[in-house]
Design an enzyme around this catalytic site. Sequence first.
Site, short mmCIF file in Angstrom:
data_model
loop_
_atom_site.label_atom_id
_atom_site.label_comp_id
_atom_site.label_asym_id
_atom_site.label_seq_id
_atom_site.Cartn_x
_atom_site.Cartn_y
_atom_site.Cartn_z
N GLY A 268 0.81 -1.21 0.00
CA GLY A 268 0.00 0.00 0.00
C GLY A 268 0.84 1.26 0.00
O GLY A 268 2.05 1.21 0.19
N HIS A 441 -16.91 -4.85 -35.41
CA HIS A 441 -16.71 -6.30 -35.46
C HIS A 441 -15.55 -6.62 -36.39
O HIS A 441 -15.46 -6.03 -37.47
CB HIS A 441 -17.99 -6.98 -35.98
CG HIS A 441 -17.83 -8.45 -36.17
ND1 HIS A 441 -17.85 -9.34 -35.12
CD2 HIS A 441 -17.59 -9.19 -37.28
CE1 HIS A 441 -17.67 -10.57 -35.57
NE2 HIS A 441 -17.51 -10.51 -36.89
P1 NAI Z 1 -2.61 -2.30 -2.51
O1 NAI Z 1 -3.38 -1.61 -1.47
O2 NAI Z 1 -3.18 -2.45 -3.88
O3 NAI Z 1 -2.24 -3.79 -2.01
C1 NAI Z 1 -1.56 -4.05 -0.81
C2 NAI Z 1 -1.80 -5.49 -0.39
O4 NAI Z 1 -0.89 -5.81 0.67
C3 NAI Z 1 -3.20 -5.71 0.17
O5 NAI Z 1 -3.79 -6.79 -0.52
C4 NAI Z 1 -2.96 -6.03 1.65
O6 NAI Z 1 -3.88 -6.96 2.16
C5 NAI Z 1 -1.54 -6.61 1.62
N1 NAI Z 1 -0.81 -6.54 2.90
C6 NAI Z 1 -0.75 -5.49 3.76
N2 NAI Z 1 0.08 -5.78 4.80
C7 NAI Z 1 0.57 -7.03 4.59
C8 NAI Z 1 1.47 -7.89 5.30
N3 NAI Z 1 2.06 -7.51 6.44
N4 NAI Z 1 1.74 -9.12 4.80
C9 NAI Z 1 1.15 -9.51 3.63
N5 NAI Z 1 0.31 -8.75 2.92
C10 NAI Z 1 0.01 -7.52 3.38
O7 NAI Z 1 -1.19 -1.55 -2.55
P2 NAI Z 1 0.00 -1.55 -3.63
O8 NAI Z 1 -0.03 -2.76 -4.46
O9 NAI Z 1 1.21 -1.25 -2.84
O10 NAI Z 1 -0.34 -0.32 -4.56
C11 NAI Z 1 -0.36 1.01 -4.02
C12 NAI Z 1 -1.21 1.95 -4.83
O11 NAI Z 1 -0.68 2.13 -6.11
C13 NAI Z 1 -2.61 1.44 -4.97
O12 NAI Z 1 -3.45 2.30 -4.24
C14 NAI Z 1 -2.91 1.54 -6.43
O13 NAI Z 1 -4.06 2.30 -6.64
C15 NAI Z 1 -1.72 2.22 -7.07
N6 NAI Z 1 -1.34 1.50 -8.29
C16 NAI Z 1 -2.23 1.40 -9.32
C17 NAI Z 1 -1.91 0.69 -10.45
C18 NAI Z 1 -2.92 0.56 -11.53
O14 NAI Z 1 -3.93 1.24 -11.52
N7 NAI Z 1 -2.75 -0.33 -12.49
C19 NAI Z 1 -0.62 0.05 -10.62
C20 NAI Z 1 0.22 0.16 -9.46
C21 NAI Z 1 -0.14 0.89 -8.36
#
Ligand code: NAI
Length: 454
Positions: A268, A441
């Site tokens: 996150g 299409h």
């Molecule tokens: P995220 O919030 O998407 O995922 C974090 C995951 O880590 C969650 O599933 C959570 O349950 C898990 N987690 C938390 N603590 C943990 C622990 N101690 N052990 C194991 N698992 C744990 O955050 P992420 O992937 O870091 O992305 C950050 C931001 O970047 C997001 O808010 C996203 O919107 C943005 N982003 C968007 C993209 C897109 O739109 N394609 C691409 C990359 C990032």
Amino acid sequence: MIKSDVLVLGGGPGGYLAAERAAQGGKKVTLIEKRALGGTCLNEGCIPSKALLNSGKLYEHAKDSAAFGVVAEHVTIDHARVIARKDKVVKTLVSGVGATMQAHGVRVVMAEGIIKGKTADGFVVEAGNEEYAGEKLILACGSVPVVPPIPGLREGVESGFVMTNREVLDRKELPKHLVVIGGGVIGLELASYFNMVDVPVTVIEMLDKIAGPTEKEVSAALLKEYKKRGIDFKLGCAVTSVGTDRVMYKEDDAEKEVRCDAVLCCIGRRAFTQNLGIENLGVYMERGAVVTDDHMQTNIAGVYAVGDVNGKIMLAHTAYREAEVAVNHILGKKDFMRYNAIPSVIYTNPEIAGVGETEESARAKGMEVRSVKASMKMSGRYLAEVEKGDGFCKLVIDTRKNCLVGCHMIGSYTSEMIYGAALMIEKQMPIEQIKELVFPHPTVSEVIREALFL
Ligand code: NAI
């Protein structure tokens, strides 16, 4: 003191678009950026990861090309060249943002800005031994990765054993075994790349599902596909500590470990609001993020916050729209921010994309809904082009209003298709009207139309 009509703090998608739109609206604009124009999106997020993923897909296609009648032998991946190409793409886009700022007469200051307070000249920001004042101030300072107090994690980041999205996109050698902490957006996109280029990957995720708030059938289909591709998942497992060559986690009260030579921590991001001097203005914050109204204005009149810094939806395209809403308010144009039809995409292989309500979220809001699901195999183009994969499109329909309220898809091209569904939801188009639309299409997008007739 250098005076402007609008001061923008942060040069990512929210900041640079706000600067561009304000300048187009006739305002004198100064944009302050401490690192690189383009922010996280262009430099260490959306764009570089897409460059890597495309190389991964090309490599995979080249290896699997025999099924398409194309014979390629001894196909290898050169990760250092993948990174070099990514750098070229980033450089082109960052310089493009610079050129756009210049073309619109935006003064760009490359220095760290610290908010000093409000004076008769306006809101004052100090940057690079100079003071800048703006009648209006747009905060667009973005977000930073969360690094929780897990024993060994911080030390791992310092030694280079643990990477965040920033370091992983610059590393020129492939790891021998990568552990990804967090099965969210960043974790899945990068797990997908490293898996495609033959690196063994283990994803440790605290929840019992991947891809966070993604619609449950889509998330389950993605998990199934990933397992088939050989990614190892430890679901319902929280990481307890990080060593120098392993990660420890808890599974059903048992302490377990997985050995690896590199760790990617992506659990996150949080709004970047510390040591910026925001408190000097008395801007109201909740859980570390700046609170805004539907014009993106904070509790201080004339101070706006767009993009990740307001912690609402951390997506570049949300930041773009928020930037326009803030600038329109400054220009006195009628506009307000709506979050109900913002598409989200995870550019894994296969891609997943969604917009609007899931069945569960709709029912929780008291809506009466039904859902329909169509296989991507109903699309001739999908069958002709995609050899593997069981993509589908699931629509959620409000049966009282007879309009589409959600669309959730997995499969090739869904990232390019989702905006069509977002448009239908945003405009609350009656189902009968959508059925009258003609889709080209053969395209994969036809599956949305097909689903409506089920
Ligand atoms: P995220 O919030 O998407 O995922 C974090 C995951 O880590 C969650 O599933 C959570 O349950 C898990 N987690 C938390 N603590 C943990 C622990 N101690 N052990 C194991 N698992 C744990 O955050 P992420 O992937 O870091 O992305 C950050 C931001 O970047 C997001 O808010 C996203 O919107 C943005 N982003 C968007 C993209 C897109 O739109 N394609 C691409 C990359 C990032």
